[in-house]
Design an enzyme around this catalytic site. Structure first.
Site, PDB file in Angstrom:
ATOM      1  N   GLY A   1     140.602 -55.390  -2.330  1.00 20.33           N
ATOM      2  CA  GLY A   1     140.844 -56.757  -2.970  1.00 20.33           C
ATOM      3  C   GLY A   1     141.701 -56.705  -4.117  1.00 20.33           C
ATOM      4  O   GLY A   1     141.982 -55.657  -4.650  1.00 20.33           O
TER       5      GLY A   1
ATOM      6  N   ASP B   1     138.684 -50.397  -4.421  1.00 22.18           N
ATOM      7  CA  ASP B   1     138.350 -49.122  -4.006  1.00 22.18           C
ATOM      8  C   ASP B   1     139.300 -48.237  -4.206  1.00 22.18           C
ATOM      9  O   ASP B   1     138.860 -46.989  -4.475  1.00 22.18           O
ATOM     10  CB  ASP B   1     137.778 -49.329  -2.632  1.00 22.18           C
ATOM     11  CG  ASP B   1     138.808 -49.986  -1.631  1.00 22.18           C
ATOM     12  OD1 ASP B   1     139.705 -50.351  -1.917  1.00 22.18           O
ATOM     13  OD2 ASP B   1     138.319 -50.119  -0.520  1.00 22.18           O
TER      14      ASP B   1
ATOM     15  N   GLU C   1     150.192 -52.245  -3.402  1.00 24.65           N
ATOM     16  CA  GLU C   1     150.016 -52.601  -1.872  1.00 24.65           C
ATOM     17  C   GLU C   1     151.125 -52.031  -1.260  1.00 24.65           C
ATOM     18  O   GLU C   1     152.056 -52.745  -0.536  1.00 24.65           O
ATOM     19  CB  GLU C   1     150.219 -54.170  -1.879  1.00 24.65           C
ATOM     20  CG  GLU C   1     149.220 -55.039  -2.572  1.00 24.65           C
ATOM     21  CD  GLU C   1     147.855 -55.201  -1.817  1.00 24.65           C
ATOM     22  OE1 GLU C   1     147.933 -54.145  -0.987  1.00 24.65           O
ATOM     23  OE2 GLU C   1     146.789 -55.894  -2.168  1.00 24.65           O
TER      24      GLU C   1
ATOM     25  N   HIS D   1     151.828 -52.830   2.331  1.00 22.92           N
ATOM     26  CA  HIS D   1     152.473 -54.133   2.781  1.00 22.92           C
ATOM     27  C   HIS D   1     153.948 -54.025   2.447  1.00 22.92           C
ATOM     28  O   HIS D   1     154.566 -54.905   2.369  1.00 22.92           O
ATOM     29  CB  HIS D   1     151.682 -55.287   1.956  1.00 22.92           C
ATOM     30  CG  HIS D   1     150.325 -55.554   2.517  1.00 22.92           C
ATOM     31  ND1 HIS D   1     150.026 -55.869   3.844  1.00 22.92           N
ATOM     32  CD2 HIS D   1     149.240 -54.974   1.974  1.00 22.92           C
ATOM     33  CE1 HIS D   1     148.743 -55.829   4.162  1.00 22.92           C
ATOM     34  NE2 HIS D   1     148.417 -55.377   3.026  1.00 22.92           N
TER      35      HIS D   1
ATOM     36  N   GLU E   1     151.363 -51.034   7.119  1.00 22.78           N
ATOM     37  CA  GLU E   1     150.034 -50.996   7.656  1.00 22.78           C
ATOM     38  C   GLU E   1     149.984 -51.381   9.186  1.00 22.78           C
ATOM     39  O   GLU E   1     149.211 -51.210  10.079  1.00 22.78           O
ATOM     40  CB  GLU E   1     149.298 -51.951   6.852  1.00 22.78           C
ATOM     41  CG  GLU E   1     147.606 -52.017   7.031  1.00 22.78           C
ATOM     42  CD  GLU E   1     146.974 -52.638   5.630  1.00 22.78           C
ATOM     43  OE1 GLU E   1     147.189 -52.025   4.754  1.00 22.78           O
ATOM     44  OE2 GLU E   1     146.298 -53.566   6.007  1.00 22.78           O
TER      45      GLU E   1
HETATM   46 ZN   LIG Z   1     150.920 -56.850   5.057  1.00 19.02          ZN
END
Ligand SMILES: [Zn+2]
Length: 394
Positions: free
Chosen positions: A153, A192, A241, A244, A263
């Site tokens: 997150g 994480d 990210e 993504h 992903e």
């Molecule tokens: Zn995505």
């Protein structure tokens, strides 16, 4: 002495303390004279600060038994059992926790299945997990330096706030304070993948590079970025990210709601779906697919080759963008093994700017299921070794 001078003095002491502690960790057992020599600090400063560290049980004196004549020098070494930390990896249906010493060596590992995803219930279970680990191992509260928590997150780690959690559906939850009130030990919270990335510095044979990235492959594709020795979080904790990155804007729908993210091709579920078409319609899990490839199934091997090639293309883009010294591949996905990694390396070599690729080391981590919890533990260990200035920048 006025308050500014006092603050300056405390800051200097804090910085010197972290310098000395790091030198003992890296070079110990080491004599006080050698510490002074390596750090450039005065012998008086070294004596005073090491005296305090001995009192705190963080280091200890070790005689060398050197009998080459004269008085054998007394050496100082880190005491890994001078304190303990707990690292927790929180996932949507379970939490894995590890009690470790200051070398991030696991003393006990445990996990709990979460009853539900309600905030109060999850907090209750985490509190119980920590209390049980302390009780089972007779760790007094003053020896527990903190609890580090890693979860997926967007996380504001400075304020300990969980901005957005894809699994739990929570938003702007003051997670650190909720646990702090109950446990009354320092709590550290981070994404994480960031905990895993920071952990690489503090685990055995830690990374010494100042510019490196960790890519995690598994259910999702994650990334942690270290630039100039510090984790790069972006403006609101959302950097990295990598999963993504859009590979094909007309591609399959991703968990994030967009189409064609890396992903949506390489996450565990996406690979299983593809394997149903290309390998065997009865395949239900990534583990089955890994076993088939390891057992010599050609179609399964080809699928992993294709996946490795796709990841390699994006890693080449990453090398061109950041010029990292080291890329570490970690996460459950490292079990995909050779067909995946051979084609990944080939695709990096084919697509990256040669001068940048030449000096980039690619390392595949060996997989252990305590890796995530140890990473979370190292969030606390890092605090111990960081100087007050690095803490400010966190
Ligand atoms: Zn995505």
């Amino acid at each position: 002495m006025n308050s500014i001078q006092r603050a300056d003095r405390d800051l200097m002491r804090g910085i010197n303390r972290s310098i000395i502690l790091n030198v003992i960790k890296a070079h110990g057992p080491i004599s006080r004279a050698d510490i002074a020599h390596l750090t450039g600090l005065s012998p008086a400063t070294v004596t005073s600060i090491t005296g305090l560290l001995i009192e705190e049980d963080l280091i200890f004196e070790k005689s060398t038994g050197d009998s080459s004549g004269g008085r054998p020098p007394i050496l100082l070494a880190l005491n890994p059992r001078g304190g303990f930390v707990i690292g927790i990896k929180l996932m949507e249906s379970q939490a894995v926790a590890a009690l470790t010493d200051l070398n991030a060596t696991v003393i006990e590992k445990t996990n709990v299945e979460l009853r539900n995803t309600e905030l109060t219930s999850v907090i209750d279970e985490l509190v119980l997990l920590v209390e049980n680990l302390m009780k089972n191992n007779k760790i007094p509260k003053k020896r527990l330096f903190g609890v580090g928590i890693g979860l997926a997150g967007v996380i504001d780690s400075v304020n300990g706030i969980l901005r957005k959690s894809p699994f739990f559906g929570w938003k702007d939850v003051p997670f650190r304070d909720l646990l702090d009130v109950r446990l009354k030990v320092p709590i550290f919270l981070d994404n994480d993948v960031n905990t895993l990335t920071l952990g690489e510095k503090w685990l055995d044979n830690g990374v010494h590079a100042d510019n490196y990235v960790v890519i995690t492959v598994g259910r999702g594709i994650g990334m942690g970025i270290i630039i100039n020795g510090q984790i790069y979080r972006g403006k609101g904790g959302g950097a990295g990210e990598f999963g993504h990155l859009v590979v094909n804007q007309n591609g399959p729908v991703c968990d994030c709601g967009k189409r064609g993210c890396l992903e949506s091709y390489l996450g565990d579920q996406a690979l299983v779906m593809r394997a149903k078409h290309e390998v065997d319609p009865s395949i239900e899990s990534i583990d089955e697919l890994i076993q088939m490839a390891a057992g010599g199934n050609i179609a399964a091997g080809k699928l992993f080759e294709w996946a490795g090639d796709l990841l390699g293309q994006e890693l080449a883009n990453l090398i061109n963008l950041l010029d990292p010294k080291l890329i570490i591949i970690s996460g459950e996905g490292v079990r995909m093994g050779d067909p995946f990694f051979s084609s990944m390396r080939a695709a990096i070599q084919k697509n990256a700017v040669p001068e940048l690729f030449e000096n980039t080391e690619i390392r595949i981590n060996t997989w252990g299921d305590d890796v995530w919890a140890r990473g979370a533990a190292s969030l606390v260990i890092g605090e111990l070794f960081n100087s007050p200035i690095q803490k400010e920048e966190r």
